[in-house]
Write a protein that holds these residues in place. Sequence first.
Motif, PDB file in Angstrom:
ATOM      1  N   ALA A   2       0.825  -1.200   0.000  1.00  0.00           N
ATOM      2  CA  ALA A   2       0.000   0.000   0.000  1.00  0.00           C
ATOM      3  C   ALA A   2       0.861   1.252   0.000  1.00  0.00           C
ATOM      4  CB  ALA A   2      -0.928   0.002   1.212  1.00  0.00           C
ATOM      5  N   LEU A   3       2.035   1.178   0.631  1.00  0.00           N
ATOM      6  CA  LEU A   3       2.946   2.318   0.646  1.00  0.00           C
ATOM      7  C   LEU A   3       3.440   2.636  -0.760  1.00  0.00           C
ATOM      8  CD1 LEU A   3       4.213   4.192   2.768  1.00  0.00           C
ATOM      9  CD2 LEU A   3       6.169   2.669   2.803  1.00  0.00           C
ATOM     10  N   GLY A   4       3.746   1.615  -1.539  1.00  0.00           N
ATOM     11  CA  GLY A   4       4.161   1.828  -2.925  1.00  0.00           C
ATOM     12  C   GLY A   4       3.068   2.461  -3.764  1.00  0.00           C
ATOM     13  N   LEU A   5       1.823   2.018  -3.566  1.00  0.00           N
ATOM     14  CA  LEU A   5       0.695   2.607  -4.300  1.00  0.00           C
ATOM     15  C   LEU A   5       0.470   4.060  -3.891  1.00  0.00           C
ATOM     16  CD1 LEU A   5      -1.824  -0.369  -4.252  1.00  0.00           C
ATOM     17  CD2 LEU A   5      -0.534   0.501  -6.203  1.00  0.00           C
ATOM     18  N   MET A   6       0.582   4.315  -2.582  1.00  0.00           N
ATOM     19  CA  MET A   6       0.369   5.676  -2.096  1.00  0.00           C
ATOM     20  C   MET A   6       1.403   6.628  -2.695  1.00  0.00           C
ATOM     21  SD  MET A   6       0.414   7.212   1.742  1.00  0.00           S
ATOM     22  CE  MET A   6       2.189   7.185   1.894  1.00  0.00           C
ATOM     23  N   TYR A   7       2.655   6.219  -2.715  1.00  0.00           N
ATOM     24  CA  TYR A   7       3.680   7.085  -3.284  1.00  0.00           C
ATOM     25  C   TYR A   7       3.544   7.202  -4.793  1.00  0.00           C
ATOM     26  CZ  TYR A   7       5.822   7.643   1.182  1.00  0.00           C
ATOM     27  OH  TYR A   7       6.048   7.973   2.473  1.00  0.00           O
ATOM     28  N   GLY A   8       3.014   6.206  -5.435  1.00  0.00           N
ATOM     29  CA  GLY A   8       2.741   6.307  -6.859  1.00  0.00           C
ATOM     30  C   GLY A   8       1.697   7.372  -7.152  1.00  0.00           C
ATOM     31  N   ILE A  10       0.924   9.901  -5.184  1.00  0.00           N
ATOM     32  CA  ILE A  10       1.505  11.199  -4.827  1.00  0.00           C
ATOM     33  C   ILE A  10       2.433  11.690  -5.936  1.00  0.00           C
ATOM     34  CG2 ILE A  10       3.072  12.348  -3.219  1.00  0.00           C
ATOM     35  CD1 ILE A  10       1.846  10.594  -1.018  1.00  0.00           C
ATOM     36  N   ALA A  11       3.218  10.796  -6.515  1.00  0.00           N
ATOM     37  CA  ALA A  11       4.125  11.188  -7.600  1.00  0.00           C
ATOM     38  C   ALA A  11       3.339  11.656  -8.817  1.00  0.00           C
ATOM     39  CB  ALA A  11       5.044  10.024  -7.962  1.00  0.00           C
ATOM     40  N   ILE A  12       2.234  10.995  -9.118  1.00  0.00           N
ATOM     41  CA  ILE A  12       1.414  11.417 -10.260  1.00  0.00           C
ATOM     42  C   ILE A  12       0.810  12.796 -10.008  1.00  0.00           C
ATOM     43  CG2 ILE A  12      -0.726  10.915 -11.510  1.00  0.00           C
ATOM     44  CD1 ILE A  12       0.059   7.958 -11.377  1.00  0.00           C
ATOM     45  N   ILE A  39      11.044  17.714 -14.880  1.00  0.00           N
ATOM     46  CA  ILE A  39      10.834  17.126 -13.549  1.00  0.00           C
ATOM     47  C   ILE A  39       9.399  16.636 -13.402  1.00  0.00           C
ATOM     48  CG2 ILE A  39      10.779  17.635 -11.077  1.00  0.00           C
ATOM     49  CD1 ILE A  39      13.201  19.459 -11.548  1.00  0.00           C
ATOM     50  N   GLY A  40       8.424  17.394 -13.922  1.00  0.00           N
ATOM     51  CA  GLY A  40       7.030  16.962 -13.870  1.00  0.00           C
ATOM     52  C   GLY A  40       6.797  15.671 -14.630  1.00  0.00           C
ATOM     53  N   ILE A  41       7.409  15.554 -15.807  1.00  0.00           N
ATOM     54  CA  ILE A  41       7.269  14.324 -16.598  1.00  0.00           C
ATOM     55  C   ILE A  41       7.939  13.160 -15.881  1.00  0.00           C
ATOM     56  CG2 ILE A  41       7.969  13.211 -18.752  1.00  0.00           C
ATOM     57  CD1 ILE A  41       7.499  15.932 -20.123  1.00  0.00           C
ATOM     58  N   MET A  42       9.118  13.410 -15.289  1.00  0.00           N
ATOM     59  CA  MET A  42       9.801  12.347 -14.540  1.00  0.00           C
ATOM     60  C   MET A  42       8.954  11.872 -13.360  1.00  0.00           C
ATOM     61  SD  MET A  42      13.806  13.607 -14.661  1.00  0.00           S
ATOM     62  CE  MET A  42      14.031  13.145 -12.994  1.00  0.00           C
ATOM     63  N   GLU A  43       8.284  12.798 -12.679  1.00  0.00           N
ATOM     64  CA  GLU A  43       7.429  12.396 -11.571  1.00  0.00           C
ATOM     65  C   GLU A  43       6.223  11.609 -12.044  1.00  0.00           C
ATOM     66  OE1 GLU A  43       8.345  15.629  -8.092  1.00  0.00           O
ATOM     67  OE2 GLU A  43       6.781  16.112  -9.535  1.00  0.00           O
ATOM     68  N   LEU A  44       5.664  11.976 -13.194  1.00  0.00           N
ATOM     69  CA  LEU A  44       4.559  11.198 -13.750  1.00  0.00           C
ATOM     70  C   LEU A  44       4.998   9.777 -14.089  1.00  0.00           C
ATOM     71  CD1 LEU A  44       2.738  13.704 -16.125  1.00  0.00           C
ATOM     72  CD2 LEU A  44       1.799  12.605 -14.102  1.00  0.00           C
ATOM     73  N   VAL A  45       6.149   9.643 -14.730  1.00  0.00           N
ATOM     74  CA  VAL A  45       6.661   8.318 -15.078  1.00  0.00           C
ATOM     75  C   VAL A  45       6.955   7.513 -13.812  1.00  0.00           C
ATOM     76  CG1 VAL A  45       8.613   7.127 -16.150  1.00  0.00           C
ATOM     77  CG2 VAL A  45       7.530   9.042 -17.319  1.00  0.00           C
ATOM     78  N   LEU A  46       7.551   8.156 -12.819  1.00  0.00           N
ATOM     79  CA  LEU A  46       7.835   7.474 -11.561  1.00  0.00           C
ATOM     80  C   LEU A  46       6.549   7.018 -10.884  1.00  0.00           C
ATOM     81  CD1 LEU A  46       9.901   6.701  -9.330  1.00  0.00           C
ATOM     82  CD2 LEU A  46       9.444   8.955  -8.353  1.00  0.00           C
ATOM     83  N   GLY A  47       5.524   7.857 -10.892  1.00  0.00           N
ATOM     84  CA  GLY A  47       4.250   7.486 -10.286  1.00  0.00           C
ATOM     85  C   GLY A  47       3.599   6.307 -10.982  1.00  0.00           C
ATOM     86  N   ILE A  48       3.632   6.300 -12.300  1.00  0.00           N
ATOM     87  CA  ILE A  48       3.063   5.170 -13.048  1.00  0.00           C
ATOM     88  C   ILE A  48       3.851   3.898 -12.756  1.00  0.00           C
ATOM     89  CG2 ILE A  48       2.701   4.256 -15.372  1.00  0.00           C
ATOM     90  CD1 ILE A  48       2.076   7.187 -16.213  1.00  0.00           C
TER      91      ILE A  48
END
Length: 140
Positions: A2-8, A10-12, A39-48
């Motif tokens: 659940a922690l991984g999903l939550m941070y995903g 948040i990153a999105i 940086i915004g695109i990197m955070e979107l990719v990281l969240g996905i």
Amino acid sequence: MALGLMYGVIAIVQGFIGLLLYSELGTIFERKPWPILIIGIMELVLGIYLIMNPTISLTFFPFLCAIWFIADSIRNILLAFRLGPICNKWFWTRLILGVLGMMLGIFLASNLYATMMSITMLVAFYFFISAIIRLIDAFV
């Protein structure tokens, strides 16, 4: 998991905020702030990635946390210099918070064991700094 999903998630959200910030600042300034877009695109990719692989994200979570602090701090420092001529009273606050976040991110990247042991405090610190910066943005 659940922690991984939550941070995903948040990153999105952070990625979308970065993209919105890019589009808003693009209308204000003659030069577009392309580092904020990257940086915004990197955070979107990281969240996905975090949402698609929540168990892998927990394995690399300390390193991801360090990268997240550094990326968000770079964005805040860039925004401080970009918005400095418009509103000088928040320049130093945003710059100091960005530098503190950058130092913390470098410390976290160099000491992953300390990152693993203090994840709860790091998450609280990240949200605290993020809330202060959002309040600054609301009043600027």
